[in-house]
Structures are given as C-alpha cells and as structure tokens.
Design a protein around this motif. Structure first.
Motif, short mmCIF file in Angstrom:
data_model
loop_
_atom_site.label_atom_id
_atom_site.label_comp_id
_atom_site.label_asym_id
_atom_site.label_seq_id
_atom_site.Cartn_x
_atom_site.Cartn_y
_atom_site.Cartn_z
N THR A 73 27.13 -2.70 2.82
CA THR A 73 25.88 -3.44 2.66
C THR A 73 26.02 -4.88 3.12
OG1 THR A 73 25.21 -2.05 0.80
CG2 THR A 73 24.17 -4.20 0.97
N ILE A 74 27.16 -5.49 2.76
CA ILE A 74 27.41 -6.87 3.17
C ILE A 74 27.50 -6.98 4.68
CG2 ILE A 74 29.04 -8.80 3.02
CD1 ILE A 74 29.82 -7.69 0.24
N LYS A 75 28.17 -6.02 5.31
CA LYS A 75 28.27 -6.02 6.78
C LYS A 75 26.89 -5.93 7.42
CE LYS A 75 32.82 -3.81 7.09
NZ LYS A 75 33.54 -2.58 7.52
N LYS A 76 26.06 -5.07 6.86
CA LYS A 76 24.72 -4.90 7.41
C LYS A 76 23.91 -6.19 7.25
CE LYS A 76 20.98 -1.55 7.57
NZ LYS A 76 20.41 -0.30 7.00
N ARG A 77 24.08 -6.85 6.11
CA ARG A 77 23.37 -8.10 5.89
C ARG A 77 23.85 -9.18 6.86
NH1 ARG A 77 23.65 -12.11 0.70
NH2 ARG A 77 21.85 -13.40 1.25
N LEU A 78 25.14 -9.26 7.09
CA LEU A 78 25.69 -10.21 8.05
C LEU A 78 25.16 -9.96 9.45
CD1 LEU A 78 29.39 -10.37 6.84
CD2 LEU A 78 27.79 -12.28 6.88
N GLU A 79 25.05 -8.69 9.80
CA GLU A 79 24.53 -8.33 11.13
C GLU A 79 23.09 -8.77 11.28
OE1 GLU A 79 24.63 -7.09 14.93
OE2 GLU A 79 26.34 -7.11 13.57
N MET A 80 22.31 -8.62 10.22
CA MET A 80 20.91 -9.03 10.27
C MET A 80 20.77 -10.55 10.36
SD MET A 80 19.17 -6.47 7.50
CE MET A 80 17.60 -7.30 7.65
N LEU A 81 21.66 -11.26 9.66
CA LEU A 81 21.57 -12.71 9.61
C LEU A 81 22.14 -13.40 10.85
CD1 LEU A 81 22.57 -13.25 5.88
CD2 LEU A 81 20.34 -13.73 6.88
N TYR A 82 23.25 -12.85 11.36
CA TYR A 82 23.98 -13.55 12.42
C TYR A 82 24.17 -12.73 13.70
CZ TYR A 82 25.13 -16.77 8.65
OH TYR A 82 25.05 -17.66 7.61
#
Length: 361
Positions: free
Chosen positions: A327-336
């Motif tokens: 989930t954190i990886k997916k959030r990072l991908e969306m943000l950056y």
C-alpha cells in the motif's frame, strides 16, 4: 415515448434556429461588404448604375451559393473526412457550375443592358477571367475562414475534454489516496490501543502521559492526514510520540536510536508517509538478547529526503510484506511517480528500508 422524442426533436430544432439567427447579422454584414466590393470594382469605367447593381448582385448570389456549398458541405463531409476522390469530383462539378454562372452573368449584361453591343460594356465586366478570379477569391476566403474556425473549435473541444479527463483522473487519484490512507489507520490504531490497554491493566502512573501522546497521534491521523502536505517537523514529532508509546510498552526490551539532520524546518512531506515504516519495524522486529533494536536515520538536504530504518527480524517473508508495504509503495507511486527510490533489503537477520524522495519547501 413518441411524445418525448418529438419534444427532444423540437427542442433541438429551436436551438438550431436560434443559433442560426444569432449568426445571421454577421453573415449579412459580410455579404454586404462583398456586394460593395463587386459594385466598386466593376463600376470602373461605367456610368450605368442599374447594370452595375444587377451585375454585382448576381455575382454575389453565385459567390454566396458556392461558398456555402464548399464551407458547409464539401469541406466538412469530404475534405476533412478524408474522402479526397469524392471531394475532387464534386469540386470539379462546382467549378463547372461557377464558370457557367459567370459566363451567363456576362451574357446577361451583354444582352439586357447593352443591346448586344459588346464593345460598350465596361472592360472589367466583359473579362470573364477577372470576374472568375474575384468570385473564386471570395469562395477561397470564406472556405479558409470556415476551416480555421472548425480547427479552432476542435482544438478547444479537445482541450476541454482533456481537462475533464485530467480532472476525473485527479479526483480518482484523490479518492484512491484517501482509501490508501484509511488502510494504514486501522493497523496504527490497533497497535497504539493495545499499548494503552496494557498500561490501563497495570494501572501505571504513566498512563496519563501515554493518553496525552495517543491523543496527539489521533489528532494527527484524524485531521492532519487529510492535508496534502504537512511540515516534516510535525511528522518527526509524531514519530517520536509513537516511539515513546512503544517504549512505554516494551520498557527495557526496546532500544531505539533516532537521528535527524534537517537543513530547514520548513520542509514538507505527505502526512503519514514515514510513520508506517516505523510501525512496521516495531511490529515485525525480533528480540535479540531480549531487546528489540531499531535504528532510524533521517537526513534532508536541499534536493531530497533520505530516510533509513533498520530492525532485526528472523522471519524474512513477514518482514518483506510488513504492514501495508504494498500500500505504501502504491501511495508513493501516486505521489511521486518515478521520482522516488524505495529499497527494501534483507541482510541475514537485519531488515532495512531506505526511502529517498524529492523535498517540498
């Protein structure tokens, strides 16, 4: 159903009529200018006002008919639609009509106004080539204007659709980002409430202090987390609160080192970006000689944030999955997008996470 379709048809017709009426004054002004051009140009060397009036009027009618045929039928239905063969064929037919109409106009003036005395006609009005060039010039101008207008309209519609598409994508991403944040909250609350529960059972004097820190963390989760960015110092403060809560729970069984180096306290990061890594380290950390060791290093320079956290873990599979790491990886991908670096390394019994992201000031 039939009445509904009838009403829709009438409504569309009314809109089309209103749209046409709005454009009518501009069209009338334009063709008035064209008539005035023909009248002024072909009146050179002639005093026969009646002849010039009718001659200019007939040429204007020819130009109007041909211009509308090209602008509203041939160009959109064949040229823009890339039906080039049909366009060439119908253009040839239209050209034959225009040439015949121009010749008939000359004959009209020759017969009805100059009694078959060709030499008495003004030089410009008996020159079919000049007349044809003038008519074709008007047709070319109106067709070019229509093409440019349609292109501009298409670009505007395309831009509008792109903006709507981007807005929809942004809304979907925002909703997905909120959902990803919500996935983190239950894990975090579960661990902190478990800690508080243990202290209340023991009736520890440290329980009020723990409640105060937990209250601060809950405020951060419930309110600050909805912001797109928060000060990095706020994130650090809440990490320290979380570490304090875990120290209350583990007592002597926890050893944490937390080193920070900030060039500027005004740096901003997305909320709850670093805290899940800390939570994960405590959740899956393994005691070595009765102590869980967690090392946290945070360094920020002018270009990027470098966050590293280490803990000992014997279960490789559990550590690599962790609490919501996907989930954190997916959030990072969306943000950056591709502008971040996340390394998750397992070295024997040591589990290390290294995160690098561009900073926001």
């Amino acid at each position: 159903m039939a009445n509904k379709l009838k009403k829709q048809f009438i409504c569309k017709m009314n809109k089309a009529v209103l749209k046409t009426l709005k454009k009518l004054p501009l069209h009338l002004v334009f063709w008035g200018i064209v008539w005035f051009f023909f009248s002024s140009f072909f009146s050179v060397g002639s005093n026969n006002e009646n002849f010039i009036f009718w001659f200019s009027t007939i040429l204007s009618v020819i130009a109007i008919a041909a211009s509308y045929v090209f602008a509203y039928y041939l160009i959109p239905n064949f040229l823009i639609a890339k039906k080039h063969k049909q366009f060439v064929l119908y253009t040839f037919y239209a050209s034959v009509f225009i040439v015949c109409a121009v010749l008939m106009t000359v004959v009209f003036g020759f017969v009805f106004f100059y009694n078959l005395e060709f030499q008495q006609m003004p030089a410009l009005t008996k020159n079919s080539g000049v007349i044809l060039v003038c008519v074709l010039l008007i047709i070319a101008l109106t067709s070019a204007f229509k093409i440019l207008k349609d292109n501009y309209k298409s670009l505007d519609e395309k831009k509008t659709l792109e903006n709507k598409f981007l807005q929809t994508q942004l809304q979907l991403k925002e909703q997905e980002l909120k959902f990803l944040k919500m996935q983190i909250h239950p894990h975090f609350l579960f661990n902190t409430l478990n800690t508080l529960y243990g202290f209340t059972l023991k009736k520890s004097e440290k329980a009020p202090e723990m409640i105060l820190k937990l209250s601060s963390l809950l405020d951060y989760i419930l309110y600050q987390v909805d912001k797109p960015f928060v000060l990095l110092q706020d994130e650090i403060n809440h990490i320290e609160d979380y570490v304090s809560l875990e120290k209350f729970r583990f007592q002597e069984g926890l050893q944490v080192t937390f080193h920070t180096y900030l060039m500027d306290e005004k740096f901003e990061v997305p909320p709850m970006l670093l805290l899940p890594f800390v939570e994960n380290a405590f959740k899956h950390g393994t005691q070595i000689d009765g102590v869980i060791n967690v090392n946290i290093n945070l360094k920020v320079d002018e270009k990027e944030l470098n966050f590293t956290i280490e803990n000992f873990s014997k279960n490789k599979e559990t550590s690599k999955k962790g609490i919501g790491l996907a989930t954190i990886k997916k959030r990072l991908e969306m943000l950056y997008q591709k502008k971040y670096l996340l390394e998750i390394l397992q070295e024997e019994a040591l589990f290390r996470v290294n995160l690098k992201i561009p900073i926001k000031k």
